[in-house]
Design a protein around this motif. Structure first.
Motif, PDB file in Angstrom:
ATOM      1  N   THR A 121       9.230   3.533  -1.648  1.00 15.70           N
ATOM      2  CA  THR A 121       7.598   3.622  -1.529  1.00 15.70           C
ATOM      3  C   THR A 121       6.992   3.213  -2.480  1.00 15.70           C
ATOM      4  OG1 THR A 121       7.479   5.694  -1.313  1.00 15.70           O
ATOM      5  CG2 THR A 121       7.896   4.758   0.894  1.00 15.70           C
ATOM      6  N   ASN A 122       5.585   2.911  -2.406  1.00 19.75           N
ATOM      7  CA  ASN A 122       4.781   2.717  -3.395  1.00 19.75           C
ATOM      8  C   ASN A 122       3.567   2.874  -2.978  1.00 19.75           C
ATOM      9  OD1 ASN A 122       4.001   1.897  -6.129  1.00 19.75           O
ATOM     10  ND2 ASN A 122       5.679   0.355  -6.244  1.00 19.75           N
ATOM     11  N   VAL A 123       2.424   2.510  -3.998  1.00 23.59           N
ATOM     12  CA  VAL A 123       1.018   2.668  -3.630  1.00 23.59           C
ATOM     13  C   VAL A 123       0.532   1.169  -3.749  1.00 23.59           C
ATOM     14  CG1 VAL A 123      -0.992   3.619  -4.345  1.00 23.59           C
ATOM     15  CG2 VAL A 123       0.809   5.136  -4.504  1.00 23.59           C
TER      16      VAL A 123
ATOM     17  N   GLY B 159       7.254  -0.940  -0.877  1.00 26.20           N
ATOM     18  CA  GLY B 159       6.850  -1.923  -1.701  1.00 26.20           C
ATOM     19  C   GLY B 159       8.158  -2.613  -2.166  1.00 26.20           C
ATOM     20  N   SER B 160       8.074  -3.309  -3.287  1.00 23.14           N
ATOM     21  CA  SER B 160       8.926  -4.448  -3.688  1.00 23.14           C
ATOM     22  C   SER B 160       9.996  -3.385  -4.505  1.00 23.14           C
ATOM     23  CB  SER B 160       8.469  -5.330  -4.523  1.00 23.14           C
ATOM     24  OG  SER B 160       9.435  -6.157  -5.173  1.00 23.14           O
ATOM     25  N   SER B 161      11.416  -3.657  -3.946  1.00 24.67           N
ATOM     26  CA  SER B 161      12.559  -3.250  -4.734  1.00 24.67           C
ATOM     27  C   SER B 161      12.727  -3.763  -6.250  1.00 24.67           C
ATOM     28  CB  SER B 161      13.726  -3.632  -4.115  1.00 24.67           C
ATOM     29  OG  SER B 161      13.900  -4.941  -4.042  1.00 24.67           O
TER      30      SER B 161
ATOM     31  N   SER C  38       6.023  -6.910  -0.138  1.00 26.71           N
ATOM     32  CA  SER C  38       6.162  -6.684  -1.560  1.00 26.71           C
ATOM     33  C   SER C  38       4.768  -6.639  -2.210  1.00 26.71           C
ATOM     34  CB  SER C  38       7.188  -7.776  -1.930  1.00 26.71           C
ATOM     35  OG  SER C  38       8.208  -7.568  -1.336  1.00 26.71           O
ATOM     36  N   LEU C  39       3.829  -7.255  -1.824  1.00 21.27           N
ATOM     37  CA  LEU C  39       2.383  -7.171  -2.473  1.00 21.27           C
ATOM     38  C   LEU C  39       2.278  -5.919  -2.894  1.00 21.27           C
ATOM     39  CD1 LEU C  39       0.500  -9.640  -3.275  1.00 21.27           C
ATOM     40  CD2 LEU C  39      -0.775  -9.069  -1.172  1.00 21.27           C
ATOM     41  N   LYS C  40       1.623  -5.733  -3.981  1.00 21.92           N
ATOM     42  CA  LYS C  40       1.028  -4.529  -4.593  1.00 21.92           C
ATOM     43  C   LYS C  40      -0.128  -4.504  -4.645  1.00 21.92           C
ATOM     44  CE  LYS C  40       2.175  -1.090  -8.203  1.00 21.92           C
ATOM     45  NZ  LYS C  40       2.792  -1.208  -9.707  1.00 21.92           N
ATOM     46  N   HIS C  41      -1.033  -5.330  -5.368  1.00 27.53           N
ATOM     47  CA  HIS C  41      -2.282  -5.508  -5.471  1.00 27.53           C
ATOM     48  C   HIS C  41      -3.010  -6.582  -4.984  1.00 27.53           C
ATOM     49  CE1 HIS C  41      -1.474  -2.719  -9.252  1.00 27.53           C
ATOM     50  NE2 HIS C  41      -1.581  -1.896  -8.176  1.00 27.53           N
TER      51      HIS C  41
ATOM     52  N   MET D 140       7.957   0.620 -10.926  1.00 27.44           N
ATOM     53  CA  MET D 140       7.081   1.807 -10.554  1.00 27.44           C
ATOM     54  C   MET D 140       7.419   2.337  -9.055  1.00 27.44           C
ATOM     55  SD  MET D 140       5.364   2.847 -12.998  1.00 27.44           S
ATOM     56  CE  MET D 140       4.294   4.060 -12.123  1.00 27.44           C
ATOM     57  N   ARG D 141       8.398   1.698  -8.335  1.00 30.19           N
ATOM     58  CA  ARG D 141       8.740   2.377  -6.879  1.00 30.19           C
ATOM     59  C   ARG D 141       9.535   3.419  -6.967  1.00 30.19           C
ATOM     60  NH1 ARG D 141      12.722  -0.725  -9.103  1.00 30.19           N
ATOM     61  NH2 ARG D 141      14.779  -0.327  -8.732  1.00 30.19           N
TER      62      ARG D 141
END
Length: 413
Positions: free
Chosen positions: A389-391, A377-379, A336-339, A383-384
Motif C-alpha cells: 500500500t501507499n498514499v 500503489g505501484s510495486s 499505480s498512479l501516485k500523484h 516508498m511503498r
C-alpha cells in the motif's frame, strides 16, 4: 521495424554508430545521452537499435498524428484490427542466445537482459502478448519477471495446474506500434487486433511450431515456460532504482528464427523509451475515465514522475467539484498512479513550468489537496509499504468557478 527506422532517418532522427561498441554498459550509456534512435552497426559484431520510441514525437510519427493529438487518437481505439494468417514460421534453428547482442545495462545488474522482448503466449485458445524483462541464464534459457496477476502469469498458472507447460514465442525487433500495443492493457486476447488497428487495420502473423502466433520481427525465440524458477535481479526499473531479487519462471527456448543480418532492439531501463512504453498506454485509459465525469481535454504522464507515477490532467470544468472527480477517476484508471494534478485548459500540460505555475497560483493547501492513505500503489515505488500500500495525492490546480477574471494572465495584443 526497418521501414520505421528508414522513415526516422529521412527526418534526421537516426544516428548511425559505425565504430565497434560493447554490449556491456557502453551502448546503454550512449542511449541515455540522446533522444535520437541509435543504430549500432557493430555492437559486439552485431547490428542493434536503441531509443526506437525515444520520445512522443516518434510515437506520433509512427501513428501519423500530431504529438498533441496522441491521447485523443489512442482513446478512440476499438481493438478491431484484422489479424491475417501468413503461414508457418520457417527456417528455424536450435536456439542459441550467444548469437544475440543482449546487453548488460548497469554495474549492479545481475546479468545480461532482454528488455524489448515481447512474450507472445497461448493457452486454451486465449492469446496474450506483453513485454517482460528476461535475464539470460545460458545459451537457451532466460528467467523472466512475470508480474503476479498479469495475463502471462495467469496463463502460466492455468497451464501448470493442468500439468502442462505454457508455449511462448519471444519477438525482438517488431514495429514500434506492435510493441506499443503489447504494452497496453486491452480486452483479453486483443493485443494483436489492437496492433493491427494501430498499423492501419491489418497485421500479418505467422505460427510457430508450438502453436503461438507472432508478427513480423527481426528475431523470434520459440519455447516454453514450465515449473522451473531461478533468481532474477537485481535490475534497474522505471524509477532508476534497483528492483529486488525474486524467484521467477524460467523460459526454455527450443528454436529461433532470424532475418538475414538481424537488428536487435534494446530498451534502456529507466530511459525515455522505457518511460514512454510504460506510461503512454495508460494516458488514453485515464482520458476515457475522466471523460466519464467531466470535460477532459488531455492527459500526460510526466517524465519527472518516471513516466508512470505522476499525471497531469487537463479539463474543462462544468461544476466546482469536477476536478476532484477527475482525480478519483484517474486513480481508478491507473492504480499505480501516485500523484495527479488537474489543470484548466489554459495550462500547457507539456510545460512543467506552466503546471507548476498552476499549482503556485491556483492551489490552497487546506482545500485543494486530496490525500488518500492506505491504497494500492505501484510495486516499483521505493516508498511503498511492505503490504504494497501507499498514499496517493491529488491536487486541484484549477480556477475556482466564478473567479476566472481574477486569474486572467496578461498578454500582448
Amino acid at each position: 521495424m526497418r521501414d520505421f527506422i528508414a522513415t526516422m532517418r529521412e527526418q534526421g532522427r537516426v544516428e548511425d554508430i559505425e565504430r565497434p561498441c560493447s554490449t556491456v554498459y557502453e551502448a546503454p550509456r550512449m542511449a541515455s545521452r540522446t533522444e535520437k534512435i541509435l543504430f549500432f552497426h557493430d555492437l559486439d559484431g552485431h547490428r542493434a537499435v536503441m531509443n526506437l520510441l525515444g520520445d512522443r514525437r516518434a510515437l506520433a510519427a509512427a501513428l501519423g498524428v500530431g504529438e498533441r493529438d496522441l491521447v485523443r487518437h489512442l482513446a478512440a481505439a476499438t481493438y478491431d484490427g484484422s489479424v491475417r494468417d501468413a503461414g508457418r514460421c520457417e527456417g528455424g534453428v536450435p536456439a542459441d542466445l550467444s548469437r544475440i547482442p543482449v546487453m548488460t545495462h548497469f554495474p549492479g545488474d545481475a546479468g545480461r537482459y532482454f528488455t524489448a522482448g515481447v512474450v507472445f503466449s497461448c493457452f486454451d485458445g486465449v492469446e496474450n502478448a506483453s513485454i517482460h524483462r528476461m535475464m539470460v541464464l545460458d545459451d537457451h534459457r532466460v528467467v523472466a519477471r512475470l508480474v503476479e496477476g498479469r495475463h502471462t502469469h495467469t496463463l502460466l498458472k492455468a497451464a501448470l495446474a493442468r500439468g502442462e507447460r505454457l508455449p511462448v514465442a519471444v519477438t525482438v525487433g517488431t514495429h514500434p506500434l506492435v510493441t506499443f500495443a503489447t504494452c497496453t492493457r486491452v480486452p483479453q486476447g486483443k493485443e494483436l487486433a489492437y496492433a493491427a488497428e494501430l498499423m492501419g487495420g491489418e497485421l500479418a502473423v505467422r505460427t510457430c511450431e508450438n502453436g503461438v502466433r507472432v508478427p513480423d520481427a527481426e528475431i523470434v525465440l520459440e519455447g516454453y515456460i514450465g515449473a522451473e524458477t531461478a533468481s532474477e535481479g537485481p535490475f534497474v526499473d522505471i524509477t532508476g532504482t534497483y528492483d529486488p531479487v525474486r524467484q521467477q519462471p524460467v523460459i526454455e527456448f527450443t528454436h529461433m528464427y532470424c532475418k538475414e543480418d538481424p537488428i536487435y532492439h534494446g530498451i534502456l531501463p529507466a530511459g525515455d523509451e522505457h518511460k514512454l512504453l510504460m506510461g503512454a498506454p495508460y494516458e488514453p485509459k485515464i482520458y476515457r475515465a475522466v471523460g466519464e465525469v467531466t470535460g477532459v481535454r488531455n492527459v500526460l504522464l510526466t517524465k519527472g514522475g518516471a513516466g508512470y507515477l505522476h499525471a497531469v490532467v487537463q479539463i474543462r470544468k462544468n461544476t466546482q467539484g469536477d476536478a476532484r472527480n477527475a482525480i478519483m477517476a484517474a486513480f481508478a484508471a491507473h492504480t499505480s498512479l501516485k500523484h495527479v494534478v488537474v489543470v484548466d485548459e489554459d495550462i500547457d500540460i507539456y510545460d512543467p513550468y506552466d503546471v507548476e505555475y498552476a499549482i503556485a497560483t491556483r492551489v490552497r493547501g487546506d482545500t485543494d489537496i486530496m490525500v488518500i492513505p492506505g491504497v494500492r500503489g505501484s510495486s516499483l515505488d521505493p516508498m511503498r509499504l511492505a503490504d504494497g500500500t501507499n498514499v496517493k495525492v491529488g491536487v486541484d490546480a484549477t480556477i475556482v468557478m466564478g473567479r476566472e477574471d481574477e486569474f486572467k494572465r496578461a498578454e500582448w495584443l
